[in-house]
Scaffold this motif. Structure first.
Motif, PDB file in Angstrom:
ATOM      1  N   ALA A 161      -8.179  -1.979  -4.355  1.00  0.00           N
ATOM      2  CA  ALA A 161      -7.876  -3.391  -4.614  1.00  0.00           C
ATOM      3  C   ALA A 161      -6.904  -3.958  -3.577  1.00  0.00           C
ATOM      4  O   ALA A 161      -7.088  -5.081  -3.090  1.00  0.00           O
ATOM      5  N   ILE A 162      -5.880  -3.206  -3.232  1.00  0.00           N
ATOM      6  CA  ILE A 162      -4.895  -3.716  -2.283  1.00  0.00           C
ATOM      7  C   ILE A 162      -5.486  -3.761  -0.879  1.00  0.00           C
ATOM      8  O   ILE A 162      -5.265  -4.720  -0.134  1.00  0.00           O
ATOM      9  N   LEU A 167       0.823  -1.215   0.000  1.00  0.00           N
ATOM     10  CA  LEU A 167       0.000   0.000   0.000  1.00  0.00           C
ATOM     11  C   LEU A 167       0.854   1.262   0.000  1.00  0.00           C
ATOM     12  O   LEU A 167       0.520   2.250  -0.656  1.00  0.00           O
ATOM     13  N   TYR A 197      -5.070  -3.244  -9.161  1.00  0.00           N
ATOM     14  CA  TYR A 197      -4.678  -1.857  -8.903  1.00  0.00           C
ATOM     15  C   TYR A 197      -4.135  -1.208 -10.177  1.00  0.00           C
ATOM     16  O   TYR A 197      -4.529  -0.106 -10.544  1.00  0.00           O
ATOM     17  N   ALA A 250      -4.131  -8.383  -6.431  1.00  0.00           N
ATOM     18  CA  ALA A 250      -4.373  -6.998  -6.034  1.00  0.00           C
ATOM     19  C   ALA A 250      -3.512  -6.037  -6.845  1.00  0.00           C
ATOM     20  O   ALA A 250      -3.976  -4.963  -7.262  1.00  0.00           O
ATOM     21  N   VAL A 303       2.934   1.398  -3.782  1.00  0.00           N
ATOM     22  CA  VAL A 303       2.306   1.589  -5.089  1.00  0.00           C
ATOM     23  C   VAL A 303       2.071   3.035  -5.511  1.00  0.00           C
ATOM     24  O   VAL A 303       2.198   3.321  -6.705  1.00  0.00           O
TER      25      VAL A 303
END
Length: 194
Positions: free
Chosen positions: A177-178, A97, A169, A165, A100
């Motif tokens: 998504a994550i 998280l 994403y 995920a 990204v």
């Protein structure tokens, strides 16, 4: 898999690597030529070839550098995680998280690279596959601390949640998504915890 030879990073080589990394990730490996990389890096094409020898080696360095940075980044989250085994698993999702927004706007660089480099004889292929094998080993090792009898099964489920995920994403299939994958991992861990 054996790891490919690596280049000694001079200041010019670092500039080339920085330029190539941005170009490869944004435009794709095959779409970017050495002329553009050299121009973006502010070096001559001769300097690029003197430092790297080939475009393939630039690709190797790009992917190896990205993999090393991700492993170190994830390691910081694991080091800071509470000793609870489930919390350590979730720390990997927390690292993702945090990673990204600055590093994965177009999805996982390794998955993207594999779409262009699927030939096992390419010198970058072991880096791509090795990164995903490392993720599986990481999740399996962490899963073993949650439920030693089901470590392999749980590790595979966790890596599928994580990798799925990243794809969702990168494609923008749905928001969060994550976060959703992290929540599904938490629920799975709750069911597996003794």
């Amino acid at each position: 898999m054996s790891s490919p030879n690596r280049v000694v990073m001079t200041p010019a080589a670092r500039r080339v690597l920085r330029a190539a990394a941005g170009l490869f990730y944004e435009r794709g490996i095959h779409a970017v030529g050495v002329d553009l990389i050299a121009a973006e890096a502010g070096v001559t094409k001769k300097t690029l070839y003197d430092r790297f020898g080939s475009k393939e080696q630039v690709v190797v360095e790009y992917l190896a550098d990205r993999d090393e940075r991700w492993r170190a980044f994830a390691g910081e989250f694991l080091d800071a995680a509470p000793p609870d085994p489930s919390a350590r698993v979730l720390a990997v999702f927390d690292a993702t998280l945090a990673w990204v927004p600055d590093h994965n706007s177009k999805g996982c660089a390794m998955v993207n690279a594999h779409a262009e480099i699927s030939d096992p004889s390419h010198p970058a292929h072991p880096i791509i596959v090795g990164q995903k094998e490392w993720m599986l080993a990481l999740f399996t090792g962490l899963a073993g601390q949650v439920d030693a009898d089901r470590a392999d099964e749980l590790g595979r489920s966790l890596v599928l949640l994580h990798e799925g995920a990243l794809v969702a994403y990168g494609l923008g299939i749905f928001p969060g998504a994550i976060e959703h994958a992290r929540e599904q991992a938490r629920a799975l861990l709750t069911r597996c915890a003794p």
